[in-house]
Design a protein around this motif. Structure first.
Motif, short mmCIF file in Angstrom:
data_model
loop_
_atom_site.label_atom_id
_atom_site.label_comp_id
_atom_site.label_asym_id
_atom_site.label_seq_id
_atom_site.Cartn_x
_atom_site.Cartn_y
_atom_site.Cartn_z
N ASP A 98 84.57 61.07 90.67
CA ASP A 98 83.13 61.16 90.81
C ASP A 98 82.42 60.42 89.68
OD1 ASP A 98 80.79 62.24 92.18
OD2 ASP A 98 80.54 63.50 90.39
N GLN A 99 82.94 60.54 88.47
CA GLN A 99 82.34 59.85 87.32
C GLN A 99 82.48 58.33 87.43
OE1 GLN A 99 80.50 61.19 84.82
NE2 GLN A 99 80.65 63.09 85.99
N GLY A 101 82.05 56.82 90.10
CA GLY A 101 81.10 56.42 91.12
C GLY A 101 81.73 56.16 92.48
#
Length: 151
Positions: A98-99, A101
């Protein structure tokens, strides 16, 4: 030390195989009616026998009733390793994806990959320590003939 009653079913050099009766604590639980384990206990599925290899320096023979034991800290550490590490792998991989993207399908796949990678690490650690005598169950004592008949 966590203790369990059992009966010797095979003897090896320095160890014995012990048959134990798997028990459930469902009869004393307050939510037993809404639990799947409680239902299995009612129909008798949980009363199966298990076999454990336990280290022993006693002179035992097949049929002897014994008490085997496992240290509490080993049980806690093993539980944390087996249950917590895969969950941490799942969450860590999902957060990392998630970090970076990535889109949601890739985050889900990354979480699954992190879970499987952590499960493989648990299996590797288990195989690495399987022969360590400090991590094995031990026979604490043999029961008397009268106590053996009660088992």
């Amino acid at each position: 030390m966590i203790e369990e009653h059992g009966r010797v079913v095979a003897v090896e050099s320095g160890a014995v195989w012990v048959e134990t009766l798997r028990k459930s604590t469902c009869s004393s639980c307050s939510v037993k009616a809404g639990c799947g384990q409680g239902l299995l206990d009612q129909i008798g599925v949980s009363g199966r026998r298990g076999y454990v290899r336990a280290l022993s320096n006693l002179h035992l023979s097949v049929g002897d009733a014994v008490i085997i034991g496992v240290r509490e800290d080993l049980l806690v550490r093993g539980s944390l390793l087996v249950y917590l590490l895969p969950l941490l792998g799942l969450f860590f991989a999902a957060v990392l994806a998630d970090q970076l993207g990535l889109r949601e399908p890739w985050v889900i796949l990354s979480a699954l990959f992190g879970f499987l990678l952590a499960c493989c690490a648990v299996r590797w650690r288990s195989r690495l320590t399987a022969g360590d005598p400090a991590l094995q169950p031990v026979v604490l004592r043999a029961l008397l003939a009268g106590a053996a008949a009660a088992y």
